[in-house]
Design an enzyme around this catalytic site. Structure first.
Site, PDB file in Angstrom:
ATOM      1  N   PHE A 277     -39.699 -18.963  31.076  1.00  0.00           N
ATOM      2  CA  PHE A 277     -40.290 -19.977  31.949  1.00  0.00           C
ATOM      3  C   PHE A 277     -39.664 -19.986  33.339  1.00  0.00           C
ATOM      4  O   PHE A 277     -38.579 -19.441  33.555  1.00  0.00           O
ATOM      5  CB  PHE A 277     -40.141 -21.380  31.327  1.00  0.00           C
ATOM      6  CG  PHE A 277     -38.705 -21.841  31.181  1.00  0.00           C
ATOM      7  CD1 PHE A 277     -37.952 -22.255  32.269  1.00  0.00           C
ATOM      8  CD2 PHE A 277     -38.110 -21.881  29.919  1.00  0.00           C
ATOM      9  CE1 PHE A 277     -36.642 -22.691  32.132  1.00  0.00           C
ATOM     10  CE2 PHE A 277     -36.790 -22.302  29.778  1.00  0.00           C
ATOM     11  CZ  PHE A 277     -36.049 -22.714  30.890  1.00  0.00           C
TER      12      PHE A 277
ATOM     13  N   GLY B 267     -33.006 -26.124  27.754  1.00  0.00           N
ATOM     14  CA  GLY B 267     -33.557 -26.832  26.601  1.00  0.00           C
ATOM     15  C   GLY B 267     -34.951 -26.297  26.329  1.00  0.00           C
ATOM     16  O   GLY B 267     -35.400 -25.338  26.954  1.00  0.00           O
TER      17      GLY B 267
ATOM     18  N   MET C 128     -39.049 -26.746  26.547  1.00  0.00           N
ATOM     19  CA  MET C 128     -39.796 -27.353  27.651  1.00  0.00           C
ATOM     20  C   MET C 128     -40.046 -28.823  27.286  1.00  0.00           C
ATOM     21  O   MET C 128     -40.327 -29.159  26.148  1.00  0.00           O
ATOM     22  CB  MET C 128     -41.097 -26.605  27.904  1.00  0.00           C
ATOM     23  CG  MET C 128     -42.132 -26.779  26.860  1.00  0.00           C
ATOM     24  SD  MET C 128     -43.588 -25.809  27.230  1.00  0.00           S
ATOM     25  CE  MET C 128     -44.655 -26.456  25.955  1.00  0.00           C
TER      26      MET C 128
ATOM     27  N   HIS D  83     -27.072 -20.868  23.414  1.00  0.00           N
ATOM     28  CA  HIS D  83     -27.946 -20.324  24.467  1.00  0.00           C
ATOM     29  C   HIS D  83     -29.138 -21.216  24.756  1.00  0.00           C
ATOM     30  O   HIS D  83     -29.920 -20.940  25.673  1.00  0.00           O
ATOM     31  CB  HIS D  83     -28.421 -18.930  24.098  1.00  0.00           C
ATOM     32  CG  HIS D  83     -29.666 -18.903  23.249  1.00  0.00           C
ATOM     33  ND1 HIS D  83     -29.768 -19.521  22.027  1.00  0.00           N
ATOM     34  CD2 HIS D  83     -30.865 -18.321  23.459  1.00  0.00           C
ATOM     35  CE1 HIS D  83     -30.963 -19.306  21.523  1.00  0.00           C
ATOM     36  NE2 HIS D  83     -31.663 -18.593  22.367  1.00  0.00           N
TER      37      HIS D  83
END
Length: 473
Positions: free
Chosen positions: A202, A372, A374, A396
């Site tokens: 993203f 985190g 979305m 991660h």
DNA sequence: ATGTGC
């Protein structure tokens, strides 16, 4: 296989059967039950069977089942041991870059934010199989990028030389050799520089919501209410093909060197054998490609900011906080030994003063960037001396709790929309994005807290999502 | 994660 409690938020799989060392997994009471119907503990035990593995194999609180080593796994191996493509992962140097600006979120109205999303999408191809909009540059620079990483782009005027100090390894993992890369991988890679990809990748616009260590956060250029941009992507088809190639060829190599494979996904070769070295050389090419990929995407995001705000990115305070990998294998020193640390869904987090920190972060330790899911917070963390127990690694991300299929079957449109709250997103058809719903992930606050409350990391800042760009098919 | 599957 028995998991015993070994202190707060810490469980141990004691060595048994063919395991050469223990495995330790860091979870709290909320996260532990999520491992019930998941093969990740078994996969940690498998990793603990490989030649040269160093005590212990580590599982992070965001651990979940993967191919070979679980995602959220750390496997360190001595110089006499193996290297395994499956312990790095399909997406070599999947990682995160955080960009800061001088903009305050309250000064950016929603229509302008939407405009920013659309403009970024004009510049950055998103989705599986997408090709670079810098076709000529991508092809021309591909070889230099694979060998020398981000520097090859800086030489072309993409970003500045100063950026290199804000990227893990200075944006170039040494030892890359394109001769180790298959024709197939080369062909897939050369057209993909500057593309986002799909799945969990993203580009997100965020607000600095909370400073948990204000002095340190400010030193790192963060302030409350600030607009930041987070980029999460990796080496695209290039790394994928390299992992596929070596996961196959190292089954044969393992046989040749008399290595018993506990599962096919952990196919490996001695790190000092020709086959092992060849994987490292190829992996380093993909590592360098991924650093450069995130760098070129940041450049394009900067162009979008310039279009929307009618100011050059520098005038908007556009700057690199850090860029860090979470799927990688690297030679490092731990406990006085040279070891090959495989991190798969785990982020390096060096403590203050550690000599491997990049120069600007030598005193404080470098930021560890944790996305985190979305719709939920991301974190900026700092390393601690205590994390020597995890080879200076932290989690991660949030970590999946539902497979893509399970998410598609069980999450309704209403549940999905509720889980996204006020966060803007670019995908219209909810079926294309439901597998990335926050409901498909663990609670990132729990995951980070699990490590923080036992001193394995420090929370520096929490970032709140405003708008997210995901891959479009 | 992925020109997404033997």
């Amino acid at each position: 296989m028995e998991l015993v409690r070994d202190g707060k938020n810490r469980y141990r799989l004691v060595r048994t059967g063919k395991m050469r060392v223990d495995a330790v997994v860091y979870v709290n009471e909320v996260l532990l039950p999520l491992l019930r119907d998941d093969k990740s503990l078994e996969q940690l035990a498998h990793a603990a069977m490989l030649p040269g593995v160093i005590n212990p194999v580590v599982g992070m609180p965001d651990i979940h089942e993967g191919f070979g080593l679980p995602i959220g796994g750390v496997m360190a191996v001595g110089e006499d041991g193996v290297i395994s493509a499956g312990a790095v992962g399909m997406d070599i140097n999947c990682g995160v870059r955080l960009i800061r600006t001088d903009l305050r979120v309250r000064e950016v109205p929603v229509p302008q934010l939407k405009n920013l999303m659309l403009t970024v999408e004009d510049y950055v191809p998103t989705g599986v199989g997408k090709k670079s909009k810098h076709g000529e540059l991508s092809r021309r620079l591909f070889e230099r990028v694979a060998r020398t990483g981000v520097r090859a782009l800086v030489e072309q005027g993409v970003g500045a030389a100063a950026d290199l100090e804000y990227i893990e390894e200075g944006g170039c993992l040494a030892g890359a050799d394109l001769d180790a890369v298959s024709r197939e991988a080369y062909k897939r890679g050369e057209t993909q520089l500057g593309t986002l990809g799909g799945g969990n990748h993203f580009i997100e616009f965020q607000e600095v919501a909370e400073l948990l260590e204000p002095a340190l956060a400010e030193r790192w250029g963060l302030f409350p209410g600030q607009l930041t941009v987070m980029i999460h992507t990796g080496s695209r088809g290039f790394g994928h093909q390299i992992c596929t190639d070596f996961s196959r060829s190292h089954v044969t190599a393992a046989k040749k060197y008399g290595i018993e494979l506990p599962n096919k996904g952990l196919a490996c070769a001695p790190s000092n054998s020709p086959e092992g070295r060849q994987y490292f050389q190829a992996m380093a090419c993909a590592v360098n490609f991924a650093f450069a990929n995130r760098h070129l995407i940041s450049h394009d995001v900067g162009r979008a900011f310039a279009d929307v705000f009618r100011k050059e990115p520098e005038k908007l305070g556009f700057g690199l906080v850090y860029d860090v990998a979470h799927n990688i294998a690297k030679w490092e020193r731990h406990g006085g030994r040279k070891v090959l640390v495989h991190r798969k869904g785990a982020t390096r987090a060096l403590p203050p003063g550690h000599e491997d920190n990049p120069r600007p972060y030598r005193e404080t330790g470098h930021p560890a960037l944790i996305p985190g899911s979305m719709g939920t917070s991301s974190y900026v963390l700092a390393g601690t001396e205590r994390a020597a127990a995890t080879f200076f690694s932290v989690n991660h991300g949030a970590g999946r709790v539902l497979s893509r299929g399970a998410a598609e079957r069980t999450i309704s449109r209403e549940q999905f929309e509720e889980s996204m709250g006020a966060v803007l997103y670019n995908i219209r058809n909810f079926k294309e994005i439901v597998d990335e719903s926050p409901l498909a992930y663990k609670d990132v606050d729990q995951v980070v807290q699990t490590l923080a409350e036992i001193g394995l990391t420090r929370k520096v800042a929490r970032l709140r999502p405003l708008a997210v760009i995901k891959g479009k098919d």
